[in-house]
Scaffold this active site. Structure first.
Site, PDB file in Angstrom:
ATOM      1  N   HIS A 138      29.741 -56.677 -20.379  1.00 56.23           N
ATOM      2  CA  HIS A 138      28.526 -55.988 -20.127  1.00 56.23           C
ATOM      3  C   HIS A 138      28.479 -54.344 -20.337  1.00 56.23           C
ATOM      4  CE1 HIS A 138      27.439 -59.846 -17.763  1.00 56.23           C
ATOM      5  NE2 HIS A 138      27.121 -59.911 -19.086  1.00 56.23           N
TER       6      HIS A 138
HETATM    7  C1  LIG Z   1      31.347 -62.383 -25.531  1.00 51.22           C
HETATM    8  C2  LIG Z   1      30.061 -61.855 -24.727  1.00 51.22           C
HETATM    9  C3  LIG Z   1      29.224 -62.694 -23.919  1.00 51.22           C
HETATM   10  C4  LIG Z   1      28.013 -62.238 -23.552  1.00 51.22           C
HETATM   11  N1  LIG Z   1      27.556 -62.809 -22.407  1.00 51.22           N
HETATM   12  C5  LIG Z   1      26.227 -62.547 -22.033  1.00 51.22           C
HETATM   13  C6  LIG Z   1      25.128 -63.503 -21.314  1.00 51.22           C
HETATM   14  O1  LIG Z   1      25.362 -64.688 -21.242  1.00 51.22           O
HETATM   15  N2  LIG Z   1      23.817 -62.785 -21.188  1.00 51.22           N
HETATM   16  C7  LIG Z   1      23.759 -61.572 -21.374  1.00 51.22           C
HETATM   17  O2  LIG Z   1      22.810 -61.162 -20.862  1.00 51.22           O
HETATM   18  N3  LIG Z   1      24.523 -60.580 -21.739  1.00 51.22           N
HETATM   19  C8  LIG Z   1      25.728 -61.157 -22.304  1.00 51.22           C
HETATM   20  N4  LIG Z   1      26.454 -60.251 -22.924  1.00 51.22           N
HETATM   21  C9  LIG Z   1      26.124 -59.120 -23.097  1.00 51.22           C
HETATM   22  C10 LIG Z   1      25.124 -58.573 -24.210  1.00 51.22           C
HETATM   23  O3  LIG Z   1      25.165 -59.699 -25.162  1.00 51.22           O
HETATM   24  C11 LIG Z   1      24.835 -57.435 -24.506  1.00 51.22           C
HETATM   25  O4  LIG Z   1      24.678 -56.312 -23.265  1.00 51.22           O
HETATM   26  C12 LIG Z   1      23.934 -56.780 -25.346  1.00 51.22           C
HETATM   27  O5  LIG Z   1      23.820 -57.730 -26.656  1.00 51.22           O
HETATM   28  C13 LIG Z   1      23.922 -55.388 -25.836  1.00 51.22           C
HETATM   29  O6  LIG Z   1      23.052 -55.291 -26.874  1.00 51.22           O
HETATM   30  P1  LIG Z   1      22.997 -53.866 -27.757  1.00 51.22           P
HETATM   31  O7  LIG Z   1      21.719 -53.895 -28.458  1.00 51.22           O
HETATM   32  O8  LIG Z   1      23.205 -52.670 -26.851  1.00 51.22           O
HETATM   33  O9  LIG Z   1      24.321 -54.259 -28.588  1.00 51.22           O
HETATM   34  P2  LIG Z   1      24.528 -55.105 -29.861  1.00 51.22           P
HETATM   35  O10 LIG Z   1      23.887 -56.277 -29.457  1.00 51.22           O
HETATM   36  O11 LIG Z   1      26.097 -55.041 -29.597  1.00 51.22           O
HETATM   37  O12 LIG Z   1      24.405 -54.575 -31.052  1.00 51.22           O
HETATM   38  C14 LIG Z   1      24.857 -53.304 -31.748  1.00 51.22           C
HETATM   39  C15 LIG Z   1      24.821 -53.547 -33.165  1.00 51.22           C
HETATM   40  O13 LIG Z   1      24.969 -52.456 -33.895  1.00 51.22           O
HETATM   41  C16 LIG Z   1      25.979 -52.541 -35.016  1.00 51.22           C
HETATM   42  N5  LIG Z   1      26.682 -51.686 -35.162  1.00 51.22           N
HETATM   43  C17 LIG Z   1      27.459 -50.860 -34.322  1.00 51.22           C
HETATM   44  N6  LIG Z   1      28.050 -49.737 -34.758  1.00 51.22           N
HETATM   45  C18 LIG Z   1      27.517 -49.665 -36.111  1.00 51.22           C
HETATM   46  C19 LIG Z   1      27.577 -48.984 -37.144  1.00 51.22           C
HETATM   47  N7  LIG Z   1      28.219 -47.865 -37.233  1.00 51.22           N
HETATM   48  N8  LIG Z   1      26.716 -49.068 -38.412  1.00 51.22           N
HETATM   49  C20 LIG Z   1      25.978 -50.260 -38.277  1.00 51.22           C
HETATM   50  N9  LIG Z   1      25.878 -51.214 -37.456  1.00 51.22           N
HETATM   51  C21 LIG Z   1      26.435 -50.928 -36.326  1.00 51.22           C
HETATM   52  C22 LIG Z   1      26.834 -53.891 -34.365  1.00 51.22           C
HETATM   53  O14 LIG Z   1      27.229 -54.716 -35.545  1.00 51.22           O
HETATM   54  C23 LIG Z   1      25.351 -54.741 -33.707  1.00 51.22           C
HETATM   55  O15 LIG Z   1      25.035 -55.562 -34.429  1.00 51.22           O
HETATM   56  C24 LIG Z   1      27.619 -60.850 -23.495  1.00 51.22           C
HETATM   57  C25 LIG Z   1      28.315 -60.084 -24.627  1.00 51.22           C
HETATM   58  C26 LIG Z   1      29.470 -60.588 -25.323  1.00 51.22           C
HETATM   59  C27 LIG Z   1      30.216 -59.762 -26.272  1.00 51.22           C
END
Ligand SMILES: Cc1cc2nc3c(=O)[nH]c(=O)nc-3n(C[C@H](O)[C@H](O)[C@H](O)COP(=O)(O)OP(=O)(O)OC[C@H]3O[C@@H](n4cnc5c(N)ncnc54)[C@H](O)[C@@H]3O)c2cc1C
Length: 476
Positions: free
Chosen positions: A417
């Site tokens: 997280h």
């Molecule tokens: C194994 C695991 C289990 C989890 N379990 C849960 C759960 O059960 N419930 C829950 O609520 N949360 C859970 N989480 C946490 C939750 O998934 C994250 O908090 C959430 O997905 C974050 O969203 P975000 O949009 O900030 O980042 P992300 O969803 O990580 O999105 C970032 C995106 O940007 C892309 N990116 C990054 N850098 C670049 C770049 N330089 N150029 C182009 N693209 C790029 C990445 O490839 C990715 O697709 C879990 C996370 C993981 C990894």
């Protein structure tokens, strides 16, 4: 030239792209470093463990963690459309109302954001609440109740405390990511361009105005100009891109300084898990279409806290760390800490790469809380050893008879997280605009000033929904 460039097609980015299509007349370019979500293991909730260190995982590693036995920790992060929502355990938690009030940011109080959660839950992201859990999960819930923890039928209704069956972002036995729910239906929209395999390397500036982005596909470099750039690259990716683009603590930046923002990359927060593992005589069976974790509890490590600081979650499999061993039949009660005091940092390595230092357990009170969480998990697990539910024939494998503080340091792992590295207040304003520049917002988990008490996916969806509200009511 696009009206909007969204960097990152993860949990937040897919929601932002969809919202901009639905609610503006603008063109949207979505750049995602990973590929489409064609790996079947993404869609089957029982196969999430296959995704770690797969091509869909950035496979990030921390620097050695001094207070966790000098171990290097794996931080899985999704590199695929859907982002970390394509890798996660699908648990749907809004967070504690006090979290949002505690942020102290205008427009982000619980009263402000609660309608957004309702919008999400009644919109594309259907929530699975009714299902038949694995039999061992129900036994764990009964044991927790015998240990004095009340059953809470809905931990998302404002009061988190108690033991509960989880709510999931699962539909028709398949993982429901924001990519499937929000982006999928508009993939052929004439104003949307999605480029996969697009690794964004830096943001482009004219003075302090962000004018676009530069990315690579393989060895080819590309550029796009935009009226507004929205960074949704996640709690590690977004600060990394800011730092690579001249926005961050001036002394640490390699190239020209666009904006001196000392807090970019700082305030890295995460939640933490410590395994307690039981094996059983009775076979643990699994319900198809559900992940291995199906129940959890929110509880306090000590009296007098404003809200729960522990969230043990229960898996119908033994989750052995690499140095552990044992039979394959059993369950794990993962002692979870959700109000950690330790904070860390994401910074630039000399080669432009990343140094991730969460400084896990650097605050001794985090060890104290996790010791309490382990004790609670053991008590619940021992309810399946003998007596009423004794037909399980459970045996405690870990921690067993060891010194608990030492065990916590040797076995702590991320709860996935990460948040806080482009925090609202210090790096972005309540309108999500990056301080000191124009044409650039951040919308993802990195903007949380303090990580919420619970799983971070749905709060990140909320942040993305709010970002669209802000962009449509306060355009650049
Ligand atoms: C194994 C695991 C289990 C989890 N379990 C849960 C759960 O059960 N419930 C829950 O609520 N949360 C859970 N989480 C946490 C939750 O998934 C994250 O908090 C959430 O997905 C974050 O969203 P975000 O949009 O900030 O980042 P992300 O969803 O990580 O999105 C970032 C995106 O940007 C892309 N990116 C990054 N850098 C670049 C770049 N330089 N150029 C182009 N693209 C790029 C990445 O490839 C990715 O697709 C879990 C996370 C993981 C990894």
């Amino acid at each position: 030239m696009a009206d909007f460039v969204v960097v990152g097609g993860g949990t937040a980015g897919c929601v932002v792209a969809r919202g901009l299509l639905d609610r503006t007349d603008g063109t949207v370019l979505l750049l995602e470093a990973g590929d489409h979500d064609t790996n079947p293991a993404i869609h089957d909730p029982l196969r999430m463990h296959e995704l770690w260190d797969s091509p869909q995982d950035w496979g990030l590693r921390t620097v050695p963690q001094r207070d966790a036995g000098d171990r290097v920790l794996h931080l899985p992060r999704g590199r695929v459309l859907g982002g970390s929502h394509a890798l996660n355990a699908m648990i749907h938690v809004r967070g504690n109302p006090a979290d949002y009030d505690g942020w102290g940011q205008p427009g982000w109080s619980w009263a402000d954001v609660e309608p957004l959660f309702r919008r999400i839950e009644s919109g594309p992201l259907r929530i699975l609440r009714e299902y038949t859990a694995d039999p061992v999960q129900d036994a764990i819930v009964e044991s927790a109740q015998r240990a004095g923890i009340p059953y809470n039928p809905d931990y998302n209704d404002g009061d988190q405390t108690g033991v509960s069956h989880m709510q999931f972002t699962i539909a028709d036995n398949k993982r429901l990511t924001t990519s499937r729910a929000y982006l999928g239906p508009v993939l052929s929209h004439p104003r949307l361009t999605v480029v996969t395999g697009a690794h964004v390397r830096r943001l482009l500036f004219s003075g302090t105005r962000c004018t676009g982005v530069e990315w690579t596909t393989g060895t080819t470099s590309h550029r796009a100009e935009a009226t507004e750039v929205i960074l949704s690259a996640g709690a590690i990716g977004s600060p990394h891109l800011l730092l690579r683009s001249g926005i961050g603590p001036a002394p640490d930046l390699a190239g020209p300084v666009v904006a001196d923002l000392p807090e970019v990359g700082n305030n890295l927060q995460d939640h933490w898990l410590v395994p307690t593992i039981f094996t059983t005589d009775r076979e643990v069976t699994h319900t198809p279409g559900l992940p291995h974790a199906q129940t959890h509890l929110f509880w306090h490590s000590r009296p007098g806290l404003p809200g729960p600081d522990l969230q043990p979650l229960h898996f119908s499999v033994p989750l052995y760390e690499p140095w552990m061993s044992g039979p394959a039949n059993g369950f794990s009660l993962m002692a979870g800490l959700i109000r950690p005091r330790s904070t860390g940092r994401v910074s630039l390595a000399p080669d432009g790469g990343l140094l991730i230092d969460p400084r896990v357990l650097s605050e001794p009170s985090d060890v104290d809380a996790l010791v309490e969480a382990v004790a609670l998990c053991r008590e619940v697990g021992h309810g399946l050893v003998g007596g009423g539910a004794g037909e399980w024939g459970a045996v405690e494998r870990y921690p067993g008879r060891v010194e608990l503080r030492d065990y916590v340091r040797r076995s702590v792992v991320t709860y996935h997280h990460q948040a806080g590295t482009c925090a609202m207040g210090t790096v972005v304003g309540p309108d999500l605009r990056v301080h000191g520049v124009t044409g650039l917002r951040v919308a993802d988990a990195s903007i949380m000033p303090e990580v919420v008490s619970g799983n971070t996916n749905t709060p990140t969806v909320m942040i993305a929904e709010k970002a669209v509200d802000l962009m449509t009511t306060q355009p650049t």
